[in-house]
Design a protein around this motif. Structure first.
Motif, PDB file in Angstrom:
ATOM      1  N   ILE A  26       0.837  -1.196   0.000  1.00  0.00           N
ATOM      2  CA  ILE A  26       0.000   0.000   0.000  1.00  0.00           C
ATOM      3  C   ILE A  26       0.876   1.251   0.000  1.00  0.00           C
ATOM      4  O   ILE A  26       0.620   2.213  -0.744  1.00  0.00           O
ATOM      5  CB  ILE A  26      -0.936   0.005   1.225  1.00  0.00           C
ATOM      6  CG1 ILE A  26      -2.012  -1.070   1.069  1.00  0.00           C
ATOM      7  CG2 ILE A  26      -1.577   1.378   1.419  1.00  0.00           C
ATOM      8  CD1 ILE A  26      -2.826  -1.309   2.326  1.00  0.00           C
ATOM      9  N   ASP A  27       1.912   1.259   0.810  1.00  0.00           N
ATOM     10  CA  ASP A  27       2.772   2.437   0.925  1.00  0.00           C
ATOM     11  C   ASP A  27       3.571   2.697  -0.349  1.00  0.00           C
ATOM     12  O   ASP A  27       3.870   3.849  -0.675  1.00  0.00           O
ATOM     13  CB  ASP A  27       3.715   2.286   2.120  1.00  0.00           C
ATOM     14  CG  ASP A  27       2.974   2.437   3.453  1.00  0.00           C
ATOM     15  OD1 ASP A  27       1.788   2.832   3.431  1.00  0.00           O
ATOM     16  OD2 ASP A  27       3.584   2.166   4.496  1.00  0.00           O
ATOM     17  N   ILE A  28       3.907   1.638  -1.075  1.00  0.00           N
ATOM     18  CA  ILE A  28       4.609   1.813  -2.348  1.00  0.00           C
ATOM     19  C   ILE A  28       3.649   2.309  -3.422  1.00  0.00           C
ATOM     20  O   ILE A  28       3.951   3.249  -4.161  1.00  0.00           O
ATOM     21  CB  ILE A  28       5.279   0.490  -2.782  1.00  0.00           C
ATOM     22  CG1 ILE A  28       6.444   0.154  -1.852  1.00  0.00           C
ATOM     23  CG2 ILE A  28       5.786   0.588  -4.234  1.00  0.00           C
ATOM     24  CD1 ILE A  28       7.044  -1.217  -2.075  1.00  0.00           C
ATOM     25  N   LEU A  29       2.476   1.694  -3.504  1.00  0.00           N
ATOM     26  CA  LEU A  29       1.506   2.087  -4.532  1.00  0.00           C
ATOM     27  C   LEU A  29       0.995   3.502  -4.308  1.00  0.00           C
ATOM     28  O   LEU A  29       0.657   4.204  -5.263  1.00  0.00           O
ATOM     29  CB  LEU A  29       0.330   1.111  -4.553  1.00  0.00           C
ATOM     30  CG  LEU A  29       0.645  -0.313  -5.028  1.00  0.00           C
ATOM     31  CD1 LEU A  29      -0.593  -1.192  -4.919  1.00  0.00           C
ATOM     32  CD2 LEU A  29       1.162  -0.311  -6.460  1.00  0.00           C
ATOM     33  N   SER A  30       0.933   3.939  -3.059  1.00  0.00           N
ATOM     34  CA  SER A  30       0.454   5.289  -2.754  1.00  0.00           C
ATOM     35  C   SER A  30       1.585   6.305  -2.749  1.00  0.00           C
ATOM     36  O   SER A  30       1.361   7.480  -2.446  1.00  0.00           O
ATOM     37  CB  SER A  30      -0.259   5.298  -1.394  1.00  0.00           C
ATOM     38  OG  SER A  30       0.649   4.987  -0.353  1.00  0.00           O
ATOM     39  N   ALA A  31       2.799   5.855  -3.075  1.00  0.00           N
ATOM     40  CA  ALA A  31       3.985   6.725  -3.170  1.00  0.00           C
ATOM     41  C   ALA A  31       4.427   7.285  -1.818  1.00  0.00           C
ATOM     42  O   ALA A  31       5.191   8.246  -1.772  1.00  0.00           O
ATOM     43  CB  ALA A  31       3.765   7.851  -4.169  1.00  0.00           C
ATOM     44  N   GLN A  32       3.966   6.693  -0.724  1.00  0.00           N
ATOM     45  CA  GLN A  32       4.536   7.078   0.568  1.00  0.00           C
ATOM     46  C   GLN A  32       5.983   6.600   0.654  1.00  0.00           C
ATOM     47  O   GLN A  32       6.804   7.197   1.355  1.00  0.00           O
ATOM     48  CB  GLN A  32       3.703   6.500   1.707  1.00  0.00           C
ATOM     49  CG  GLN A  32       2.305   7.118   1.799  1.00  0.00           C
ATOM     50  CD  GLN A  32       1.615   6.758   3.095  1.00  0.00           C
ATOM     51  OE1 GLN A  32       2.191   6.868   4.173  1.00  0.00           O
ATOM     52  NE2 GLN A  32       0.366   6.328   3.006  1.00  0.00           N
ATOM     53  N   LEU A 168      -1.092  -5.336 -13.436  1.00  0.00           N
ATOM     54  CA  LEU A 168      -0.737  -4.194 -14.275  1.00  0.00           C
ATOM     55  C   LEU A 168      -1.457  -2.927 -13.810  1.00  0.00           C
ATOM     56  O   LEU A 168      -0.893  -1.829 -13.881  1.00  0.00           O
ATOM     57  CB  LEU A 168      -1.079  -4.494 -15.729  1.00  0.00           C
ATOM     58  CG  LEU A 168      -0.169  -5.533 -16.388  1.00  0.00           C
ATOM     59  CD1 LEU A 168      -0.767  -6.007 -17.701  1.00  0.00           C
ATOM     60  CD2 LEU A 168       1.224  -4.963 -16.623  1.00  0.00           C
ATOM     61  N   ALA A 169      -2.682  -3.064 -13.331  1.00  0.00           N
ATOM     62  CA  ALA A 169      -3.408  -1.907 -12.807  1.00  0.00           C
ATOM     63  C   ALA A 169      -2.706  -1.341 -11.583  1.00  0.00           C
ATOM     64  O   ALA A 169      -2.673  -0.120 -11.375  1.00  0.00           O
ATOM     65  CB  ALA A 169      -4.845  -2.299 -12.465  1.00  0.00           C
ATOM     66  N   ASP A 170      -2.115  -2.217 -10.765  1.00  0.00           N
ATOM     67  CA  ASP A 170      -1.325  -1.767  -9.618  1.00  0.00           C
ATOM     68  C   ASP A 170      -0.147  -0.906 -10.084  1.00  0.00           C
ATOM     69  O   ASP A 170       0.128   0.163  -9.524  1.00  0.00           O
ATOM     70  CB  ASP A 170      -0.766  -2.964  -8.842  1.00  0.00           C
ATOM     71  CG  ASP A 170      -1.785  -3.576  -7.895  1.00  0.00           C
ATOM     72  OD1 ASP A 170      -2.812  -2.924  -7.630  1.00  0.00           O
ATOM     73  OD2 ASP A 170      -1.548  -4.703  -7.431  1.00  0.00           O
ATOM     74  N   GLN A 171       0.551  -1.383 -11.089  1.00  0.00           N
ATOM     75  CA  GLN A 171       1.703  -0.648 -11.607  1.00  0.00           C
ATOM     76  C   GLN A 171       1.267   0.697 -12.189  1.00  0.00           C
ATOM     77  O   GLN A 171       1.922   1.731 -11.973  1.00  0.00           O
ATOM     78  CB  GLN A 171       2.423  -1.479 -12.670  1.00  0.00           C
ATOM     79  CG  GLN A 171       3.067  -2.759 -12.161  1.00  0.00           C
ATOM     80  CD  GLN A 171       4.310  -2.482 -11.317  1.00  0.00           C
ATOM     81  OE1 GLN A 171       4.860  -1.389 -11.337  1.00  0.00           O
ATOM     82  NE2 GLN A 171       4.775  -3.494 -10.599  1.00  0.00           N
ATOM     83  N   HIS A 172       0.169   0.692 -12.914  1.00  0.00           N
ATOM     84  CA  HIS A 172      -0.354   1.926 -13.505  1.00  0.00           C
ATOM     85  C   HIS A 172      -0.772   2.906 -12.406  1.00  0.00           C
ATOM     86  O   HIS A 172      -0.543   4.118 -12.517  1.00  0.00           O
ATOM     87  CB  HIS A 172      -1.563   1.582 -14.384  1.00  0.00           C
ATOM     88  CG  HIS A 172      -1.646   2.378 -15.636  1.00  0.00           C
ATOM     89  ND1 HIS A 172      -2.703   3.210 -15.922  1.00  0.00           N
ATOM     90  CD2 HIS A 172      -0.784   2.500 -16.682  1.00  0.00           C
ATOM     91  CE1 HIS A 172      -2.506   3.794 -17.095  1.00  0.00           C
ATOM     92  NE2 HIS A 172      -1.361   3.373 -17.580  1.00  0.00           N
ATOM     93  N   HIS A 173      -1.362   2.365 -11.348  1.00  0.00           N
ATOM     94  CA  HIS A 173      -1.816   3.193 -10.235  1.00  0.00           C
ATOM     95  C   HIS A 173      -0.652   3.925  -9.581  1.00  0.00           C
ATOM     96  O   HIS A 173      -0.781   5.092  -9.168  1.00  0.00           O
ATOM     97  CB  HIS A 173      -2.531   2.328  -9.197  1.00  0.00           C
ATOM     98  CG  HIS A 173      -2.807   3.032  -7.905  1.00  0.00           C
ATOM     99  ND1 HIS A 173      -3.549   4.194  -7.837  1.00  0.00           N
ATOM    100  CD2 HIS A 173      -2.423   2.759  -6.634  1.00  0.00           C
ATOM    101  CE1 HIS A 173      -3.621   4.586  -6.569  1.00  0.00           C
ATOM    102  NE2 HIS A 173      -2.947   3.744  -5.839  1.00  0.00           N
ATOM    103  N   ARG A 174       0.490   3.277  -9.497  1.00  0.00           N
ATOM    104  CA  ARG A 174       1.661   3.907  -8.871  1.00  0.00           C
ATOM    105  C   ARG A 174       2.064   5.161  -9.638  1.00  0.00           C
ATOM    106  O   ARG A 174       2.365   6.204  -9.060  1.00  0.00           O
ATOM    107  CB  ARG A 174       2.816   2.906  -8.820  1.00  0.00           C
ATOM    108  CG  ARG A 174       3.963   3.356  -7.938  1.00  0.00           C
ATOM    109  CD  ARG A 174       4.841   2.196  -7.558  1.00  0.00           C
ATOM    110  NE  ARG A 174       5.601   1.701  -8.675  1.00  0.00           N
ATOM    111  CZ  ARG A 174       6.925   1.823  -8.786  1.00  0.00           C
ATOM    112  NH1 ARG A 174       7.611   2.443  -7.835  1.00  0.00           N
ATOM    113  NH2 ARG A 174       7.567   1.328  -9.811  1.00  0.00           N
ATOM    114  N   TYR A 175       2.042   5.057 -10.959  1.00  0.00           N
ATOM    115  CA  TYR A 175       2.365   6.229 -11.782  1.00  0.00           C
ATOM    116  C   TYR A 175       1.296   7.304 -11.635  1.00  0.00           C
ATOM    117  O   TYR A 175       1.594   8.503 -11.566  1.00  0.00           O
ATOM    118  CB  TYR A 175       2.488   5.817 -13.256  1.00  0.00           C
ATOM    119  CG  TYR A 175       3.790   5.156 -13.600  1.00  0.00           C
ATOM    120  CD1 TYR A 175       4.866   5.894 -14.094  1.00  0.00           C
ATOM    121  CD2 TYR A 175       3.964   3.782 -13.454  1.00  0.00           C
ATOM    122  CE1 TYR A 175       6.062   5.281 -14.440  1.00  0.00           C
ATOM    123  CE2 TYR A 175       5.154   3.159 -13.788  1.00  0.00           C
ATOM    124  CZ  TYR A 175       6.214   3.922 -14.283  1.00  0.00           C
ATOM    125  OH  TYR A 175       7.400   3.308 -14.599  1.00  0.00           O
TER     126      TYR A 175
END
Length: 240
Positions: A26-32, A168-175
């Motif tokens: 969660i912290d990686i995907l939300s850029a924390q 892939l949606a997870d990766q896209h979400h990070r961006y």
């Protein structure tokens, strides 16, 4: 302040590594935890109030998800970003979600249609930003956004295909998270895009629905790639 992950139990046995994996993810995907940042064992044990063993287990799982990398001399780091990587993610996501959406429409049922309408209704009633004049992230929006897109392809009949699409949606979400303020400033009418997509899918217009879905995904990527500071900032950080 330490972020202590809640325990998840399996047959009554607490699994700290699983809980920690979920929180780190969660912290990686939300850029924390930003791309390229170091993930030292000592720092993470303090941050999440845990011990070294579950930290190592969680990091190794995140390597499999392509969210963490292990680099010689630097140890564990949050996976980096690049315009080329974003383009590859976008292209592959369009390939897979096109097939999943076509299969879902071909097998559409009353239950699927009702679930899609409900998912769209919940999303459409939730603002992306908590403020109108500047971007202030609404934490309720992203789970509903993901639920809408997941429901859209959920009738494809392949849990493997849905799983790959989710990855892939997870990766896209990070961006998207990293470039959310810029995306908000474009005044893009995302709500209308979702509405058109839902209507074409329910009507059984597979070609048009696929066209709208891929355009929706690519439009997001184009906005992100147009952020002049995003990639230079994180490329510089990785080189430090």
């Amino acid at each position: 302040m330490a972020r202590k992950p809640s325990l998840i139990t399996v047959n009554g046995v607490a699994t700290r590594a699983t809980s920690l994996y979920d929180q780190l993810r969660i912290d990686i995907l939300s850029a924390q935890l930003e791309p390229g940042s170091k993930l030292t064992i000592d720092t993470l044990t303090e941050r999440y109030s845990t011990s070294a063993t579950p930290v190592r287990e969680a990091l190794n799982r995140l390597i499999s998800d392509n969210l963490v990398e292990k680099r010689e001399l630097r140890g564990f780091v949050v996976a980096g970003i690049s315009a080329q990587d974003l383009e590859e993610i976008t292209k592959t996501r369009c390939w897979l979600e096109e097939r999943a959406l076509r299969e879902s429409i071909a097998a559409r049922s009353t239950v699927w249609e009702e679930e899609l309408v409900l998912a769209h209704h919940r999303l459409s009633r939730t603002p992306r930003s908590l403020a109108d004049d500047h971007f202030e992230d609404n934490p309720d929006w992203e789970p509903l956004h993901r639920a809408f897109h997941r429901t859209l392809i959920s009738g494809c009949g392949s849990r493997w295909l849905v799983s790959f699409c989710e990855l892939l949606a997870d990766q896209h979400h990070r961006y998207r998270t990293l470039s959310a303020p810029r995306a908000f400033s474009t005044k893009r009418d995302v709500k209308s895009e979702h509405t058109q997509l839902m209507e074409e899918a329910i009507a059984g217009n597979a070609d048009r629905a696929v066209e709208l879905l891929c355009a929706h995904i690519r439009r997001t990527a184009d906005i992100i790639k147009g952020d002049p500071a995003l990639f230079s900032k994180h490329e510089q950080a990785e080189g430090e």
